[in-house]
Design a protein around this motif. Sequence first.
Motif, short mmCIF file in Angstrom:
data_model
loop_
_atom_site.label_atom_id
_atom_site.label_comp_id
_atom_site.label_asym_id
_atom_site.label_seq_id
_atom_site.Cartn_x
_atom_site.Cartn_y
_atom_site.Cartn_z
N LYS A 1 -10.43 41.37 -45.71
CA LYS A 1 -9.92 40.02 -45.41
C LYS A 1 -10.24 39.08 -46.57
O LYS A 1 -9.42 38.29 -46.99
CB LYS A 1 -10.58 39.47 -44.14
N TYR A 2 -11.47 39.21 -47.07
CA TYR A 2 -11.94 38.36 -48.15
C TYR A 2 -11.09 38.58 -49.40
O TYR A 2 -10.65 37.64 -50.05
CB TYR A 2 -13.41 38.70 -48.43
N GLU A 3 -10.82 39.85 -49.72
CA GLU A 3 -10.03 40.15 -50.91
C GLU A 3 -8.60 39.66 -50.76
O GLU A 3 -8.00 39.17 -51.71
CB GLU A 3 -10.06 41.65 -51.20
N LYS A 4 -8.06 39.76 -49.54
CA LYS A 4 -6.70 39.28 -49.30
C LYS A 4 -6.64 37.76 -49.47
O LYS A 4 -5.73 37.22 -50.08
CB LYS A 4 -6.22 39.67 -47.90
N SER A 5 -7.65 37.07 -48.97
CA SER A 5 -7.65 35.61 -49.04
C SER A 5 -7.77 35.14 -50.49
O SER A 5 -7.33 34.06 -50.84
CB SER A 5 -8.77 35.02 -48.18
N LYS A 6 -8.39 36.00 -51.32
CA LYS A 6 -8.49 35.65 -52.74
C LYS A 6 -7.25 36.08 -53.50
O LYS A 6 -7.11 35.83 -54.68
CB LYS A 6 -9.72 36.34 -53.37
N ASN B 1 -32.71 40.64 -41.84
CA ASN B 1 -31.30 40.75 -41.46
C ASN B 1 -30.47 41.47 -42.52
O ASN B 1 -29.29 41.21 -42.67
CB ASN B 1 -30.69 39.39 -41.11
N TYR B 2 -31.13 42.39 -43.21
CA TYR B 2 -30.41 43.19 -44.20
C TYR B 2 -29.43 44.13 -43.51
O TYR B 2 -29.73 44.67 -42.46
CB TYR B 2 -31.39 44.00 -45.04
N GLY B 3 -28.25 44.30 -44.14
CA GLY B 3 -27.26 45.23 -43.59
C GLY B 3 -26.38 44.61 -42.52
O GLY B 3 -25.60 45.29 -41.89
N ILE B 4 -26.54 43.27 -42.33
CA ILE B 4 -25.69 42.57 -41.38
C ILE B 4 -24.59 41.87 -42.17
O ILE B 4 -24.86 41.19 -43.16
CB ILE B 4 -26.50 41.50 -40.59
N CYS B 5 -23.35 42.07 -41.73
CA CYS B 5 -22.21 41.49 -42.44
C CYS B 5 -22.27 39.96 -42.38
O CYS B 5 -22.52 39.38 -41.32
CB CYS B 5 -20.92 42.00 -41.80
N GLU B 6 -22.02 39.32 -43.52
CA GLU B 6 -22.08 37.86 -43.56
C GLU B 6 -20.83 37.23 -42.96
O GLU B 6 -20.78 36.03 -42.72
CB GLU B 6 -22.25 37.38 -45.01
N ALA C 1 -24.00 45.26 -50.70
CA ALA C 1 -22.80 44.78 -50.02
C ALA C 1 -23.12 43.64 -49.07
O ALA C 1 -24.13 43.68 -48.36
CB ALA C 1 -22.15 45.93 -49.24
N ARG C 2 -22.30 42.62 -49.08
CA ARG C 2 -22.51 41.46 -48.19
C ARG C 2 -21.62 41.51 -46.97
O ARG C 2 -21.89 40.85 -45.97
CB ARG C 2 -22.24 40.18 -48.96
N TYR C 3 -20.53 42.27 -47.08
CA TYR C 3 -19.57 42.30 -45.99
C TYR C 3 -19.29 43.72 -45.54
O TYR C 3 -19.41 44.66 -46.34
CB TYR C 3 -18.24 41.69 -46.45
N CYS C 4 -18.91 43.87 -44.28
CA CYS C 4 -18.44 45.16 -43.81
C CYS C 4 -17.05 45.39 -44.41
O CYS C 4 -16.45 44.47 -44.97
CB CYS C 4 -18.41 45.20 -42.28
N ILE D 1 -23.34 46.54 -41.10
CA ILE D 1 -22.50 47.20 -42.10
C ILE D 1 -22.78 48.69 -42.03
O ILE D 1 -23.94 49.11 -41.91
CB ILE D 1 -22.82 46.67 -43.52
N ASN D 2 -21.72 49.49 -42.08
CA ASN D 2 -21.85 50.94 -42.03
C ASN D 2 -22.83 51.44 -43.08
O ASN D 2 -22.75 51.07 -44.25
CB ASN D 2 -20.46 51.54 -42.26
N ILE D 3 -23.77 52.30 -42.65
CA ILE D 3 -24.83 52.75 -43.55
C ILE D 3 -24.28 53.56 -44.73
O ILE D 3 -24.82 53.51 -45.83
CB ILE D 3 -25.93 53.52 -42.78
N GLU D 4 -23.18 54.28 -44.50
CA GLU D 4 -22.58 55.05 -45.60
C GLU D 4 -22.05 54.10 -46.68
O GLU D 4 -22.08 54.42 -47.86
CB GLU D 4 -21.43 55.93 -45.07
N ARG D 5 -21.58 52.93 -46.25
CA ARG D 5 -21.11 51.93 -47.20
C ARG D 5 -22.29 51.37 -47.99
O ARG D 5 -22.20 51.17 -49.20
CB ARG D 5 -20.39 50.81 -46.44
N LEU D 6 -23.40 51.14 -47.31
CA LEU D 6 -24.58 50.62 -47.99
C LEU D 6 -25.15 51.61 -48.99
O LEU D 6 -25.71 51.23 -50.01
CB LEU D 6 -25.65 50.23 -46.97
#
Length: 118
Positions: free
Chosen positions: A111-116, A80-85, A102-105, A91-96
């Motif tokens: 969203k994660y960064e905003k919540s932090k 399940n590599y490349g699947i957003c947690e 990367a764990r998230y798309c 997850i977009n391959i260009e991002r990978l």
Amino acid sequence: MDTKQLEKFKEILESRKQEILNQLYQTNKDIEDLYNSEPNDNIDFSVITASSQIEETIDHNLKQELEYIENSLLRIKKGNYGICEGCEEEINIERLKIKPHARYCINCREKYEKSKGL
Ligand SMILES: [Zn+2]
């Protein structure tokens, strides 16, 4: 993602893992050398303290990256590599390509960064 791409990412992750392990080893050795050096008037101990604090930060960041890499390698094994947690979308391959561990798309990452509050 096809097997060929997966193999490529596995290779990148494994060589990056090795690189980090080498760097961590080198950092620890540097600090050790610093503390083992003979104290004399030429050594400014505040410099030693400051530089070991910097190294600790680098150490911490590397260890975190290493953890993500280990996690990615495990996911390659589990298939399940490349699947957003976050949303379980691919997850977009260009991002990978930029960040193979990367764990998230991008959406979930934001969203994660905003919540932090970053
Ligand atoms: Zn997501």
